[in-house]
Design an enzyme around this catalytic site. Sequence first.
Site, PDB file in Angstrom:
ATOM      1  N   GLU A 173      38.903  37.301  32.056  1.00  0.00           N
ATOM      2  CA  GLU A 173      38.668  38.589  31.653  1.00  0.00           C
ATOM      3  C   GLU A 173      39.429  39.461  30.821  1.00  0.00           C
ATOM      4  O   GLU A 173      40.565  39.593  31.448  1.00  0.00           O
ATOM      5  CB  GLU A 173      37.794  39.481  32.611  1.00  0.00           C
ATOM      6  CG  GLU A 173      36.697  38.886  33.578  1.00  0.00           C
ATOM      7  CD  GLU A 173      36.303  39.893  34.598  1.00  0.00           C
ATOM      8  OE1 GLU A 173      36.236  41.178  34.733  1.00  0.00           O
ATOM      9  OE2 GLU A 173      35.285  39.428  35.428  1.00  0.00           O
TER      10      GLU A 173
ATOM     11  N   HIS B  20      31.120  36.355  42.661  1.00  0.00           N
ATOM     12  CA  HIS B  20      31.406  37.554  41.942  1.00  0.00           C
ATOM     13  C   HIS B  20      30.796  38.616  42.585  1.00  0.00           C
ATOM     14  O   HIS B  20      29.940  39.397  42.049  1.00  0.00           O
ATOM     15  CB  HIS B  20      31.041  37.503  40.522  1.00  0.00           C
ATOM     16  CG  HIS B  20      31.658  38.618  39.377  1.00  0.00           C
ATOM     17  ND1 HIS B  20      32.436  37.891  38.345  1.00  0.00           N
ATOM     18  CD2 HIS B  20      31.910  39.676  39.315  1.00  0.00           C
ATOM     19  CE1 HIS B  20      32.795  38.796  37.770  1.00  0.00           C
ATOM     20  NE2 HIS B  20      32.585  40.010  38.388  1.00  0.00           N
TER      21      HIS B  20
ATOM     22  N   ARG C 155      31.676  31.914  30.737  1.00  0.00           N
ATOM     23  CA  ARG C 155      31.789  31.821  32.169  1.00  0.00           C
ATOM     24  C   ARG C 155      30.676  32.737  32.933  1.00  0.00           C
ATOM     25  O   ARG C 155      30.846  34.093  32.309  1.00  0.00           O
ATOM     26  CB  ARG C 155      33.410  32.660  32.353  1.00  0.00           C
ATOM     27  CG  ARG C 155      33.570  33.188  33.755  1.00  0.00           C
ATOM     28  CD  ARG C 155      35.024  33.723  33.867  1.00  0.00           C
ATOM     29  NE  ARG C 155      35.048  33.893  35.476  1.00  0.00           N
ATOM     30  CZ  ARG C 155      35.529  35.235  35.825  1.00  0.00           C
ATOM     31  NH1 ARG C 155      35.566  36.226  35.040  1.00  0.00           N
ATOM     32  NH2 ARG C 155      35.437  35.580  37.128  1.00  0.00           N
TER      33      ARG C 155
ATOM     34  N   ASN D  56      42.305  38.334  35.181  1.00  0.00           N
ATOM     35  CA  ASN D  56      41.462  39.387  34.531  1.00  0.00           C
ATOM     36  C   ASN D  56      42.579  40.681  34.234  1.00  0.00           C
ATOM     37  O   ASN D  56      42.986  41.036  35.056  1.00  0.00           O
ATOM     38  CB  ASN D  56      40.550  39.956  35.227  1.00  0.00           C
ATOM     39  CG  ASN D  56      39.543  38.871  35.708  1.00  0.00           C
ATOM     40  OD1 ASN D  56      39.472  37.772  35.169  1.00  0.00           O
ATOM     41  ND2 ASN D  56      38.476  39.281  36.650  1.00  0.00           N
TER      42      ASN D  56
ATOM     43  N   TYR E 227      42.933  44.404  32.301  1.00  0.00           N
ATOM     44  CA  TYR E 227      42.594  45.636  31.378  1.00  0.00           C
ATOM     45  C   TYR E 227      43.447  46.394  31.021  1.00  0.00           C
ATOM     46  O   TYR E 227      43.170  47.130  30.057  1.00  0.00           O
ATOM     47  CB  TYR E 227      41.496  46.256  32.203  1.00  0.00           C
ATOM     48  CG  TYR E 227      40.171  45.232  32.180  1.00  0.00           C
ATOM     49  CD1 TYR E 227      39.170  45.339  31.254  1.00  0.00           C
ATOM     50  CD2 TYR E 227      39.904  44.352  33.305  1.00  0.00           C
ATOM     51  CE1 TYR E 227      37.979  44.239  31.464  1.00  0.00           C
ATOM     52  CE2 TYR E 227      38.710  43.498  33.429  1.00  0.00           C
ATOM     53  CZ  TYR E 227      37.744  43.563  32.327  1.00  0.00           C
ATOM     54  OH  TYR E 227      36.812  42.911  32.351  1.00  0.00           O
TER      55      TYR E 227
ATOM     56  N   GLU F  10      38.226  38.398  41.473  1.00  0.00           N
ATOM     57  CA  GLU F  10      38.899  39.606  42.025  1.00  0.00           C
ATOM     58  C   GLU F  10      38.671  39.803  43.403  1.00  0.00           C
ATOM     59  O   GLU F  10      38.117  40.974  43.971  1.00  0.00           O
ATOM     60  CB  GLU F  10      38.435  40.828  41.015  1.00  0.00           C
ATOM     61  CG  GLU F  10      38.725  40.509  39.652  1.00  0.00           C
ATOM     62  CD  GLU F  10      38.532  41.919  38.736  1.00  0.00           C
ATOM     63  OE1 GLU F  10      38.058  42.880  39.363  1.00  0.00           O
ATOM     64  OE2 GLU F  10      38.838  42.330  37.813  1.00  0.00           O
TER      65      GLU F  10
HETATM   66  C1  GBH Z   1      36.458  43.522  36.568  1.00  0.00           C
HETATM   67  O1  GBH Z   1      36.594  44.467  37.508  1.00  0.00           O
HETATM   68  C2  GBH Z   1      35.088  42.724  37.053  1.00  0.00           C
HETATM   69  O2  GBH Z   1      35.263  41.417  37.080  1.00  0.00           O
HETATM   70  C3  GBH Z   1      33.919  42.787  36.226  1.00  0.00           C
HETATM   71  O3  GBH Z   1      32.727  42.556  36.957  1.00  0.00           O
HETATM   72  C4  GBH Z   1      34.023  44.187  35.783  1.00  0.00           C
HETATM   73  O4  GBH Z   1      32.637  44.548  34.926  1.00  0.00           O
HETATM   74  C5  GBH Z   1      34.975  44.463  34.557  1.00  0.00           C
HETATM   75  O5  GBH Z   1      36.242  44.243  35.452  1.00  0.00           O
HETATM   76  C6  GBH Z   1      35.079  45.842  34.078  1.00  0.00           C
HETATM   77  O6  GBH Z   1      35.357  46.890  35.147  1.00  0.00           O
HETATM   78  O7  GBH Z   1      35.258  53.589  39.103  1.00  0.00           O
HETATM   79  O8  GBH Z   1      34.063  53.505  41.065  1.00  0.00           O
HETATM   80  O9  GBH Z   1      33.250  52.394  39.606  1.00  0.00           O
HETATM   81  C7  GBH Z   1      37.844  45.320  37.162  1.00  0.00           C
HETATM   82  C8  GBH Z   1      38.008  46.087  38.213  1.00  0.00           C
HETATM   83  C9  GBH Z   1      37.280  47.380  39.642  1.00  0.00           C
HETATM   84  C10 GBH Z   1      37.570  48.263  37.477  1.00  0.00           C
HETATM   85  C11 GBH Z   1      36.367  48.719  40.127  1.00  0.00           C
HETATM   86  C12 GBH Z   1      36.618  49.684  37.998  1.00  0.00           C
HETATM   87  C13 GBH Z   1      36.272  51.099  39.596  1.00  0.00           C
HETATM   88  C14 GBH Z   1      35.269  51.465  40.622  1.00  0.00           C
HETATM   89  N1  GBH Z   1      37.187  47.156  38.517  1.00  0.00           N
HETATM   90  N2  GBH Z   1      36.296  49.933  39.212  1.00  0.00           N
HETATM   91  S1  GBH Z   1      34.285  53.005  40.051  1.00  0.00           S
END
Ligand code: GBH
Length: 462
Positions: free
Chosen positions: A361, A123, A79, A295, A297, A168
């Site tokens: 993800e 993205h 992906r 996605n 986490y 997202e």
């Molecule tokens: C996903 O976002 C994304 O699709 C991907 O691009 C990303 O790399 C991955 O997960 C891991 O994060 O703390 O100010 O940096 C998940 C949602 C949104 C999580 C923004 C972290 C915090 C903003 N993400 N975020 S900051």
Amino acid sequence: MTTGFPLFPPGFTFGAATAGYQIEGAYDEDGRGPSIWDTFSHTPGRTAGGATGDTACDHYHRYPEDVALLRGLGVDSYRFSVAWPRVQPDGRGPVNEKGLDFYDRLVDELLAAGISPAVTLYHWDLPQALEDRGGWRVRETAEFFGAYAGLVAERLGDRVGRWMTLNEPYCSAFVGYAEGRHAPGAREGTGALAAAHHLLLAHGHAVRALRAVGAREVGIALNLDRIEAASDSAADLAALRRAETLHNEVWTEPLLAGRYPQDEAATWGELADGSYRRDGDLGIIGAPLDFLGINFYRPVTVADTALPIRRTAVDIGVRETDPYGTRHTTMGWPVVPRSFTELLVGLRDRYLALPPVFITENGSAEADTVEAGTVHDAERVSYLHDHLHALRAAMEAGVDVRGYYVWSLLDNFEWARGYTQRFGIVRVDYGTQQRTPKDSYRWYRDLIASHRSHHARKQDHS
Ligand code: GBH
């Protein structure tokens, strides 16, 4: 670590995921136009250490090496995302053939390696020229996105089977236009809600464009949250409803149930004035999907907090708590695999029309140990192991899950966190651009291989 096979049915897709701005680099090459992430990351104070995606993993030049890593991993599918400003530098009008050529080469390289491409059309890298005209706040951006989707699908559709319109949209709308921690860094109320609506509309236009060229599998990748209330007090339960509205129902209600969320007024008051909506929009947005990408986490727990004035669309009188008592990844996220099962089962119970699911993800950021040329990441192996088992549990409970993409193939540009967070199963040394597979890469490779040989044996015996 024992794995307990067979974890997944035959035909289950194993994959790995990345995104354009996070790995490509080559930000000003071959006619690529600037995106809102170029502008944002080049603005002092926006990203950790002033990091940008100018070079990132230099994947634009090193994609054959990265495809070789995917081949070594044995994944069925990869992906990646197409950068809109490479294809249309201004987000509308003339096509930049050289930009399309890059994805053409990448797709061919993947197919030659026996890997199915799965393409995300957006993205987060909106062409800056469109932001200058209002960005996702304005309706025309949704229409331009539909046209862009058609262009890409026409060029790659003969070889790409699986498509995700948006990744997202929560982040695009609310982290970008309300929290201000992502590009374009705005802090707005109604503007962010308009952005959410126009992203949904953009998705609907893109689905239409993809169908028009005969795309086989069309979906969207959402970061849906498993949200729990900190207590069963009436106030915390009301906070839970507001958080569900903001994080999940903005997307799932129009996409899966053909209506807008029921608790908009309680969540946003007069900010949700609906001025950005038109009759007929829900019909465009709610076009049937072949799959839902999720996605996942970590879970979120919320409590009520006093809110004197609504300032931005994310100020909904909710604060996050962390009652889990588990370890945290370097993102500060609690590791709670059961919440993955609960999210999926909950969705299935709530939406009878839930399409088949792909996990688009899942992964963790960890501080890897580098030792004599090898990278040990036991925490990531354990995270992936436990989440794959939690996924399996959801499938046993009847959720129709067709595949899983690990985030991420490579360490990469983690948005506002720059290069401080490593999500890769392959380590990237940003000084030399050297790639080093981590223990988790070998663990995932072995898991895929035993899945395959298990099912091959079973076939031999029948
Ligand atoms: C996903 O976002 C994304 O699709 C991907 O691009 C990303 O790399 C991955 O997960 C891991 O994060 O703390 O100010 O940096 C998940 C949602 C949104 C999580 C923004 C972290 C915090 C903003 N993400 N975020 S900051």
